[in-house]
Structures are given as structure tokens and as C-alpha cells.
Design a protein around this motif. Structure first.
Motif, PDB file in Angstrom:
ATOM      1  N   ASP A   7       0.854  -1.179   0.000  1.00  0.00           N
ATOM      2  CA  ASP A   7       0.000   0.000   0.000  1.00  0.00           C
ATOM      3  C   ASP A   7       0.898   1.240   0.000  1.00  0.00           C
ATOM      4  O   ASP A   7       1.737   1.392   0.896  1.00  0.00           O
ATOM      5  CB  ASP A   7      -0.877  -0.005   1.252  1.00  0.00           C
ATOM      6  CG  ASP A   7      -1.988   1.037   1.215  1.00  0.00           C
ATOM      7  OD1 ASP A   7      -1.742   2.139   0.698  1.00  0.00           O
ATOM      8  OD2 ASP A   7      -3.087   0.742   1.705  1.00  0.00           O
ATOM      9  N   ARG A   9       0.352   4.150   0.846  1.00  0.00           N
ATOM     10  CA  ARG A   9       0.164   4.991   2.029  1.00  0.00           C
ATOM     11  C   ARG A   9       0.965   4.472   3.214  1.00  0.00           C
ATOM     12  O   ARG A   9       1.438   5.261   4.047  1.00  0.00           O
ATOM     13  CB  ARG A   9      -1.325   5.042   2.403  1.00  0.00           C
ATOM     14  CG  ARG A   9      -2.219   5.628   1.325  1.00  0.00           C
ATOM     15  CD  ARG A   9      -3.679   5.372   1.639  1.00  0.00           C
ATOM     16  NE  ARG A   9      -3.981   3.936   1.647  1.00  0.00           N
ATOM     17  CZ  ARG A   9      -5.188   3.424   1.902  1.00  0.00           C
ATOM     18  NH1 ARG A   9      -6.194   4.237   2.177  1.00  0.00           N
ATOM     19  NH2 ARG A   9      -5.389   2.114   1.876  1.00  0.00           N
ATOM     20  N   TRP A  10       1.090   3.153   3.314  1.00  0.00           N
ATOM     21  CA  TRP A  10       1.788   2.515   4.432  1.00  0.00           C
ATOM     22  C   TRP A  10       2.649   1.383   3.891  1.00  0.00           C
ATOM     23  O   TRP A  10       2.356   0.203   4.126  1.00  0.00           O
ATOM     24  CB  TRP A  10       0.777   1.980   5.444  1.00  0.00           C
ATOM     25  CG  TRP A  10      -0.264   2.974   5.828  1.00  0.00           C
ATOM     26  CD1 TRP A  10      -0.094   4.158   6.479  1.00  0.00           C
ATOM     27  CD2 TRP A  10      -1.684   2.875   5.561  1.00  0.00           C
ATOM     28  NE1 TRP A  10      -1.288   4.796   6.646  1.00  0.00           N
ATOM     29  CE2 TRP A  10      -2.286   4.044   6.098  1.00  0.00           C
ATOM     30  CE3 TRP A  10      -2.497   1.926   4.949  1.00  0.00           C
ATOM     31  CZ2 TRP A  10      -3.654   4.265   6.015  1.00  0.00           C
ATOM     32  CZ3 TRP A  10      -3.866   2.154   4.868  1.00  0.00           C
ATOM     33  CH2 TRP A  10      -4.428   3.313   5.397  1.00  0.00           C
ATOM     34  N   SER A  73      -4.970  -3.917   2.463  1.00  0.00           N
ATOM     35  CA  SER A  73      -5.386  -2.512   2.526  1.00  0.00           C
ATOM     36  C   SER A  73      -5.481  -1.873   1.144  1.00  0.00           C
ATOM     37  O   SER A  73      -6.122  -0.837   0.978  1.00  0.00           O
ATOM     38  CB  SER A  73      -4.429  -1.700   3.408  1.00  0.00           C
ATOM     39  OG  SER A  73      -3.114  -1.727   2.881  1.00  0.00           O
ATOM     40  N   ARG A  74      -4.882  -2.503   0.132  1.00  0.00           N
ATOM     41  CA  ARG A  74      -4.988  -1.958  -1.222  1.00  0.00           C
ATOM     42  C   ARG A  74      -6.406  -2.112  -1.782  1.00  0.00           C
ATOM     43  O   ARG A  74      -6.747  -1.471  -2.774  1.00  0.00           O
ATOM     44  CB  ARG A  74      -3.987  -2.637  -2.160  1.00  0.00           C
ATOM     45  CG  ARG A  74      -2.550  -2.178  -1.951  1.00  0.00           C
ATOM     46  CD  ARG A  74      -1.651  -2.764  -3.032  1.00  0.00           C
ATOM     47  NE  ARG A  74      -2.062  -2.320  -4.355  1.00  0.00           N
ATOM     48  CZ  ARG A  74      -1.629  -1.208  -4.947  1.00  0.00           C
ATOM     49  NH1 ARG A  74      -0.781  -0.406  -4.314  1.00  0.00           N
ATOM     50  NH2 ARG A  74      -2.041  -0.883  -6.157  1.00  0.00           N
ATOM     51  N   ARG A  75      -7.219  -2.939  -1.137  1.00  0.00           N
ATOM     52  CA  ARG A  75      -8.608  -3.092  -1.581  1.00  0.00           C
ATOM     53  C   ARG A  75      -9.524  -2.044  -0.954  1.00  0.00           C
ATOM     54  O   ARG A  75     -10.737  -2.070  -1.155  1.00  0.00           O
ATOM     55  CB  ARG A  75      -9.115  -4.503  -1.261  1.00  0.00           C
ATOM     56  CG  ARG A  75      -8.369  -5.578  -2.036  1.00  0.00           C
ATOM     57  CD  ARG A  75      -9.049  -6.931  -1.925  1.00  0.00           C
ATOM     58  NE  ARG A  75      -8.917  -7.514  -0.608  1.00  0.00           N
ATOM     59  CZ  ARG A  75      -7.911  -8.285  -0.227  1.00  0.00           C
ATOM     60  NH1 ARG A  75      -6.920  -8.557  -1.063  1.00  0.00           N
ATOM     61  NH2 ARG A  75      -7.865  -8.794   0.988  1.00  0.00           N
ATOM     62  N   ASP A  76      -8.947  -1.131  -0.204  1.00  0.00           N
ATOM     63  CA  ASP A  76      -9.704  -0.044   0.421  1.00  0.00           C
ATOM     64  C   ASP A  76     -10.309   0.850  -0.659  1.00  0.00           C
ATOM     65  O   ASP A  76      -9.571   1.388  -1.491  1.00  0.00           O
ATOM     66  CB  ASP A  76      -8.752   0.757   1.315  1.00  0.00           C
ATOM     67  CG  ASP A  76      -9.385   2.004   1.893  1.00  0.00           C
ATOM     68  OD1 ASP A  76     -10.629   2.100   1.900  1.00  0.00           O
ATOM     69  OD2 ASP A  76      -8.622   2.878   2.338  1.00  0.00           O
TER      70      ASP A  76
END
Length: 204
Positions: A7, A9-10, A73-76
Motif C-alpha cells: 500500500d 500509504r503505508w 489494505s490496497r482493496r480499500d
């Protein structure tokens, strides 16, 4: 051989169930901190870590049949929304030409259409029109040079911390309307005082 998409972002958040062993490679944008944490001299494996699935190195390895894993979290959908807006702004001639001011008629139109959907009572229409309002927020956030969508979201949380502290203090139960009004007014007054002090401290 495995490609792991992190991700952006993180990038240092790797799920515990992903066991990275052996030689690890990285695409150029992966932060140095991640590279140091995963430095390995074991040659029994072969991983490529990236935050950019469009990187040519990633595409080549996927085309060669390597396994692809994406961190959950990439599926957010929030990430998908901000990335979609970023690509639209970068590649669309119309989007590139827009400014905060030129978008104002669209914002007003979408707000009116959302209000109509609320009055109409159709849940599907309500969600659709609300997504159009969100598009405007994303668009303005993408245009801005000194903040992004995450900063807008943080500003919302900061405002609620100031004006509705009961949402963050661990308390439970219903908060009376009179108490809400009092706390909201106090928070707003503190913010105004802080803004006034800040304005006075700026050199003329």
C-alpha cells in the motif's frame, strides 16, 4: 518467485501471514526504511516488492508467470477513489484544465441533485448523488498544491475533536442536544481565537 504489491500509504505495513524469505528486490519508489527492514542474504527465495503495479519490472515478472500478492489494505475503496482521481487529473485534458473556481458550478449542481435525491427517498439515487459530491471533494483535493484528500479527512477529525470531544474520550451513551450545542460553540470559539492569534503573529 513472488511479486508483493504494498500500500503506497503505508509501505512498511506487511501482514504477518506473508512470510518473506530469501532474496528481496524492490522497485525504485519503495522507501529505504522498507529496504533496510527486509535486507536478507538468504538466496533461497526471490521476491519483488513494489507500491506500483504498473511498473515495467512488475509487469514483466507477472507476464512471466510469477505469483502476485497484494496487501489487503490496497482493496480499500478510499485508496481506489483517490488513485482514480489522481490518474484522471493527470491524463484527462478537461480535468487538467479545471481550477477550484471553474469547478464551483459543478459543486453547486451536485449539491442540488443530492438534495433532490434526499427528498426523493430513493436509496440507490441517494448513494449515486452522494458519490458525485465526493467526486467534487476528491477533485478539489487533487487540484490543491498544499494539501490532499488525507489532509481534508484529518481536518474533519480535528474539527470533531475540538467541537465534539465526547466522540474521543471513551465515554458512551447519548449526549443531550444542549450539551452538544455548548461544546460545539466552545470549540468553534477556541478555533477562532487560535486563528486570530495566528493572524496577529504573522509579520506585516
Amino acid at each position: 518467485m513472488t511479486v508483493l504489491v504494498l500500500d503506497p500509504r503505508w509501505p512498511d505495513m506487511i501482514p504477518l501471514n506473508i512470510r518473506i524469505r530469501g532474496r528481496v528486490e524492490f522497485t525504485s519508489e519503495v522507501p529505504v526504511s522498507v529496504r533496510w527492514a527486509l535486507d536478507s542474504t538468504d538466496d533461497t527465495g526471490n521476491w519483488l516488492l513494489t507500491t506500483d503495479p504498473t511498473d515495467p519490472l512488475v509487469r514483466n515478472r507477472i507476464a512471466a508467470g510469477e505469483e502476485l500478492i497484494e496487501v489487503p489494505s490496497r482493496r480499500d475503496p478510499v485508496l481506489a477513489a483517490t488513485q482514480t482521481m489522481s490518474v484522471a487529473r493527470r491524463r484527462g485534458e478537461w480535468e487538467r484544465a479545471m481550477t477550484h473556481e471553474s469547478l464551483l458550478p459543478y459543486l453547486a449542481e451536485e449539491a442540488r441533485e443530492f438534495a433532490d435525491a434526499v427528498r426523493g427517498g430513493d436509496t440507490h439515487e441517494l448513494r449515486k448523488e452522494l458519490s458525485d459530491v465526493l467526486l467534487q471533494v476528491l477533485f478539489h483535493s487533487e487540484i490543491a498544491s498544499d494539501f490532499d484528500f488525507a489532509d481534508v479527512a484529518q481536518a474533519f477529525v480535528d474539527k470533531m475533536r475540538s467541537r465534539a470531544p465526547y466522540l474521543f474520550d471513551g465515554s458512551t451513551g447519548l449526549v443531550a442536544l444542549e450539551e452538544q450545542d455548548r461544546l460545539w460553540a466552545e470549540g468553534k470559539a477556541r478555533e477562532k481565537e487560535k486563528e486570530d492569534l495566528s493572524a496577529k503573529s504573522v509579520p506585516k
